[in-house]
Design a protein around this motif. Structure first.
Motif, mmCIF file in Angstrom:
data_model
loop_
_atom_site.group_PDB
_atom_site.id
_atom_site.type_symbol
_atom_site.label_atom_id
_atom_site.label_comp_id
_atom_site.label_asym_id
_atom_site.label_seq_id
_atom_site.Cartn_x
_atom_site.Cartn_y
_atom_site.Cartn_z
ATOM 1 N N SER A 289 0.842 -1.204 0.000
ATOM 2 C CA SER A 289 0.000 0.000 0.000
ATOM 3 C C SER A 289 0.874 1.250 0.000
ATOM 4 C CB SER A 289 -0.935 -0.005 1.203
ATOM 5 O OG SER A 289 -0.206 0.246 2.381
ATOM 6 N N GLY A 290 1.998 1.191 0.719
ATOM 7 C CA GLY A 290 2.893 2.346 0.772
ATOM 8 C C GLY A 290 3.456 2.678 -0.594
ATOM 9 N N ILE A 291 3.869 1.622 -1.315
ATOM 10 C CA ILE A 291 4.463 1.862 -2.635
ATOM 11 C C ILE A 291 3.401 2.363 -3.615
ATOM 12 C CG2 ILE A 291 5.543 0.725 -4.606
ATOM 13 C CD1 ILE A 291 7.006 -1.030 -2.582
ATOM 14 N N LEU A 292 2.207 1.761 -3.520
ATOM 15 C CA LEU A 292 1.133 2.173 -4.428
ATOM 16 C C LEU A 292 0.694 3.603 -4.144
ATOM 17 C CD1 LEU A 292 -1.094 -1.017 -4.719
ATOM 18 C CD2 LEU A 292 0.450 -0.029 -6.414
ATOM 19 N N ALA A 293 0.943 4.089 -2.930
ATOM 20 C CA ALA A 293 0.499 5.428 -2.555
ATOM 21 C C ALA A 293 1.311 6.504 -3.267
ATOM 22 C CB ALA A 293 0.589 5.611 -1.044
ATOM 23 N N VAL A 294 2.512 6.133 -3.750
ATOM 24 C CA VAL A 294 3.339 7.111 -4.469
ATOM 25 C C VAL A 294 2.960 7.050 -5.940
ATOM 26 C CG1 VAL A 294 5.687 7.827 -4.987
ATOM 27 C CG2 VAL A 294 5.176 6.703 -2.810
ATOM 28 N N THR A 295 2.470 8.167 -6.474
ATOM 29 C CA THR A 295 1.951 8.134 -7.848
ATOM 30 C C THR A 295 3.070 7.867 -8.840
ATOM 31 O OG1 THR A 295 2.241 10.501 -8.030
ATOM 32 C CG2 THR A 295 0.070 9.720 -7.357
ATOM 33 N N HIS A 296 2.676 7.284 -9.977
ATOM 34 C CA HIS A 296 3.662 6.905 -10.972
ATOM 35 C C HIS A 296 4.364 8.135 -11.552
ATOM 36 C CE1 HIS A 296 5.663 4.099 -13.483
ATOM 37 N NE2 HIS A 296 5.243 4.655 -14.601
ATOM 38 N N GLY A 297 3.665 9.273 -11.526
ATOM 39 C CA GLY A 297 4.244 10.517 -12.020
ATOM 40 C C GLY A 297 5.564 10.855 -11.333
ATOM 41 N N GLN A 298 5.680 10.529 -10.063
ATOM 42 C CA GLN A 298 6.903 10.791 -9.304
ATOM 43 C C GLN A 298 8.087 10.047 -9.929
ATOM 44 O OE1 GLN A 298 7.349 12.527 -6.330
ATOM 45 N NE2 GLN A 298 5.252 13.291 -6.267
#
Lengths: 399, 339
Positions: A289-298
């Motif tokens: 969940s933590g990794i998914l919380a960072v948007t791919h745009g980053q």
């Protein structure tokens, strides 16, 4: 009480109006005093009732029993212990055993959980499905059942001590657990430990220096290489200084059991495996969940700036993911510690198991339970404090 | 100031109602209408549920005898299974009225734990059981062995004492539930299982595939007088428990059984007349019905009957009477005079 009302009411008031029944702040405080008084009365009632009952039945009270001889044996201990030691010592052994399984469990569960959490996001269909199956199975089965399962696996399937498996020279696998050789270095062992400590301190110091240098000059230093060199090199130096001994204490079957070397008991192994496997399933979900919380745009932005894949993960994704991961991780660490009390069921001598025995031998249940509660509360608050500090440390600095 | 007045009244009511427990157990039991006994979680011969869920064993009979004395009905019991670790807290807290649960009587338990031992219903000693294939002949050969034991028992302490006294080392594997500790022993986790010799015999007879694969070593390393235990604070209740057990032993001494008790009631022997309440007095002194002993013998049987039914030659456990024979037969069972 009277001074407290000043904050809520108008600034200038006469003494008469302060104690007025129509003053809402006066009533509010009065109610609080009444509730507080009732709570205090209830506690006093329960305590005095308890004391009266204990006294009328002549049951011993107080913590004096901690200084008496315990008289029972404990199968594994990190410090010197014999049946001639005191109850206090026995409880101390239990606390260390609890900490031992909790600390190792937390470290290994974090590693395993992170790997599974990351792999569950893998594009490889098989790997991600295997990890999903792991998470869904392990976290939906009661932990106690899993502990019995692991314990039964170890004690039922492994051979007896006399027919121990011997996969590598000096390593024995049997119902008595894993017996393995350890270095018998004497003084050199202490020097190696000092080397490890110095290496760690050196590595941290170098990292701080490299950071400052980068801030100042923009030049990067090979932090990883130097740190690895220090952490490995310093103990090696200690070993050489100690005369480079090569003696080993190798386990050997004598009589009923293995002598020499070191061992992991089946109880410890079963508890550790059970705790790690169970908690890793939860940690995997938190990491995912933590990794998914960072948007791919980053990630795309970081790559566009010319950062490598590794740098993107380390400098952009992880710092943001950690802010989501750390708070729920704290409760998982607390869970591992508290769940380790299930050790009672499979005979690992943790603090609950030993305190229970002490309660039974002395009859002082209230003191014993209070002791157990104090121990868990201290450990849990310690973990909470550390994790809160760490959380603040990694929190996004908002400008 | 109404609230304050209410608060004061509540406080006063709480303070006044602080209970005094002395003498209350017997009253509570009578009012409840049944006796609550703490028993084991399952030791064949002592207290064990059968296939129909009905509990049997000499400890269960002991509990039933108390109910028979108090209510004239041996069925008015509630049996609460307790582990070795839970039992004392259960008794101290009042969850059970009496422990009839193969409990060893010691000074520490009699004093610091706040209990009273109400007689002995089984004289036991601690023994060791090992798999035959280990080829061990004596407990003196057990140096370095791994020993399965239940926590919170005198067994655990005696074990440590014995190995200390003989300068031997051992590794305890301490598991609370009897089923789990036995499973650990049978799987080979331990070389030795130790507990009271009677329990070893019971486990060997009822829990093994082939009892001959296991031997019980000849040494008995302790005295384990097992019997009912009550908590301090109600002497009258203590009396009822104590004399219920004595009545079972006295009945055997007098030759009264559940079969012949009605016939014996016609006896002219003054001892028997007093015992069975034909001559009144004993029941009144104890604070129960005059027929108390009659009810015990009629519904539960005498000590010998109970022993044979639960532990004797006709059972899988096949224990000898040994020390538990009457004193007239060379044993230790000796009823205090009922007069």
């Amino acid at each position: 009480m009277a001074t407290g009302t000043g904050n809520l009411g108008p600034p200038q008031r006469s003494a008469a109006s302060r104690l007025n029944w129509n003053d809402p702040s006066f009533r509010a405080i009065l109610y609080q005093i009444i509730v507080l008084g009732l709570v205090a009365l209830t506690v006093w009632y329960l305590v005095s009732n308890l004391q009266a009952n204990l006294k009328s039945r002549n049951i011993a009270t107080g913590f004096g029993f901690l200084g008496l001889e315990a008289g029972f044996g404990i199968s594994e201990s990190l410090v010197e212990y014999s049946p001639a030691s005191t109850y206090g010592r026995a409880v101390f052994v239990g606390i260390l055993n609890t900490l031992r399984v909790a600390v190792i469990g937390i470290i290994l569960a974090t590693i395993l959980g992170t790997i599974i959490g990351v792999l569950r996001l893998s594009k490889n269909w098989l790997i991600s499905k295997v990890c999903s199956a792991y998470v869904e199975t392990l976290r939906n089965l009661p932990l106690l059942l899993q502990l019995f399962f692991w314990y039964a696996i170890i004690t039922e399937t492994l051979p007896s001590a006399r027919q121990a498996l011997n996969p590598l020279p000096g390593i024995f696998l049997s119902q008595r657990g894993i017996n393995f050789p350890v270095p018998a270095f004497g003084i050199a062992f202490d020097l190696i430990l000092i080397g490890v400590a110095l290496g760690l301190i050196g590595a941290v110091a170098f990292r701080i220096w490299a950071q400052k240098r980068q801030d100042r000059t923009g030049q990067q230093s090979p932090v990883l290489l130097v740190a690895a060199g220090l952490i490995l090199g310093m103990p090696l130096l200690g070993w050489l200084l100690g005369g480079a001994p090569t003696e080993m204490s190798v386990p050997e079957l004598r009589g009923f059991n293995f002598r020499g070397g070191a061992s992991l008991s089946p109880e410890f192994a079963a508890l550790l495996i059970g705790l790690i496997a169970y908690t890793a399933a939860f940690i995997a979900e938190i990491v995912r969940s933590g990794i998914l919380a960072v948007t791919h745009g980053q990630t795309e932005a970081a790559l566009a700036l010319g950062l490598t894949r590794g740098q993107t993960l380390r400098l952009v994704v992880l710092p943001q993911a950690l802010r989501v991961i750390v708070p729920p991780m704290t409760s998982q660490y607390l869970n591992i510690t508290k769940n380790s009390s299930l050790a009672v069921a499979i005979g690992y001598p943790d603090v609950v198991s030993i305190a229970n025995t002490a309660i039974n031998q002395t009859g002082q249940a209230i003191e014993g339970i209070a002791l157990i509660m104090a121990v868990y509360l201290s450990i849990s608050l310690g973990i909470s404090l550390f994790m809160n500090w760490y959380n603040k440390h990694i929190a996004l600095v908002e400008r | 100031m109404k609230e304050i007045r209410i608060a004061a009244m509540v406080a006063a009511a709480l303070a006044v109602s602080a209970p005094a427990f002395a003498g209350a157990t017997l009253d509570a039991v009578k009012q409840r209408g049944f006796v609550t006994c703490g028993v084991s979680t399952g030791v064949a011969g002592f207290s064990n549920p059968d296939s129909a869920g009905k509990w049997t064993g000499i400890d269960v009979d002991n509990c039933r005898a108390i109910a028979a004395a108090l209510f004239g009905d041996a069925e008015k019991v509630k049996l609460v299974p307790t582990t070795a670790q839970q039992r004392f807290t259960a008794l101290q807290s009042g969850e059970v009225d009496v422990l009839t649960r193969n409990t060893t009587q010691t000074l520490q338990r009699d004093t610091a734990l706040g209990f009273n031992a109400a007689g002995v219903n089984f004289y036991d000693g601690q023994g060791f059981m090992v798999p035959k294939k280990l080829g061990v002949k004596s407990a003196k050969e057990l140096a370095g062995a791994t020993v399965c034991v239940q926590p919170g028992t005198t067994t655990e302490l005696n074990l440590a004492d014995y190995f200390r006294a003989n300068r031997m080392e051992f590794k305890p594997v301490v598991i609370e539930k009897l089923d789990e500790v036995i499973a650990a022993f049978f799987s080979g986790r331990c070389d030795v299982f130790t507990t009271d010799a009677s329990q070893l015999a019971s486990v060997r007879a009822t829990r093994t595939q082939n009892p001959d694969d296991y031997v019980i070593l000849p040494e008995l390393i302790s005295k384990e007088p097992l019997g009912p235990v009550v908590r301090h604070g109600d002497d009258q209740w203590f009396d009822v428990v104590k004399w219920s057990l004595i009545a079972m032993i006295e009945a055997e001494e007098l030759g009264i059984t559940s079969k012949n008790v009605d016939e014996m009631a016609k006896s002219t022997n003054p001892n028997i007349q007093r015992f069975l309440g034909v001559t009144p007095g004993m029941g009144k002194a104890l604070g129960v019905d005059e027929k108390w002993a009659y009810n015990i013998v009629k519904q539960v049987g005498n000590y010998g009957e109970s022993f044979e039914r639960n532990l004797g030659k006709s059972t899988p456990i096949k224990l000898e009477r040994g020390k538990n024979a009457l004193w007239t037969d060379g044993g230790l069972m000796y009823a205090l005079p009922i007069r």
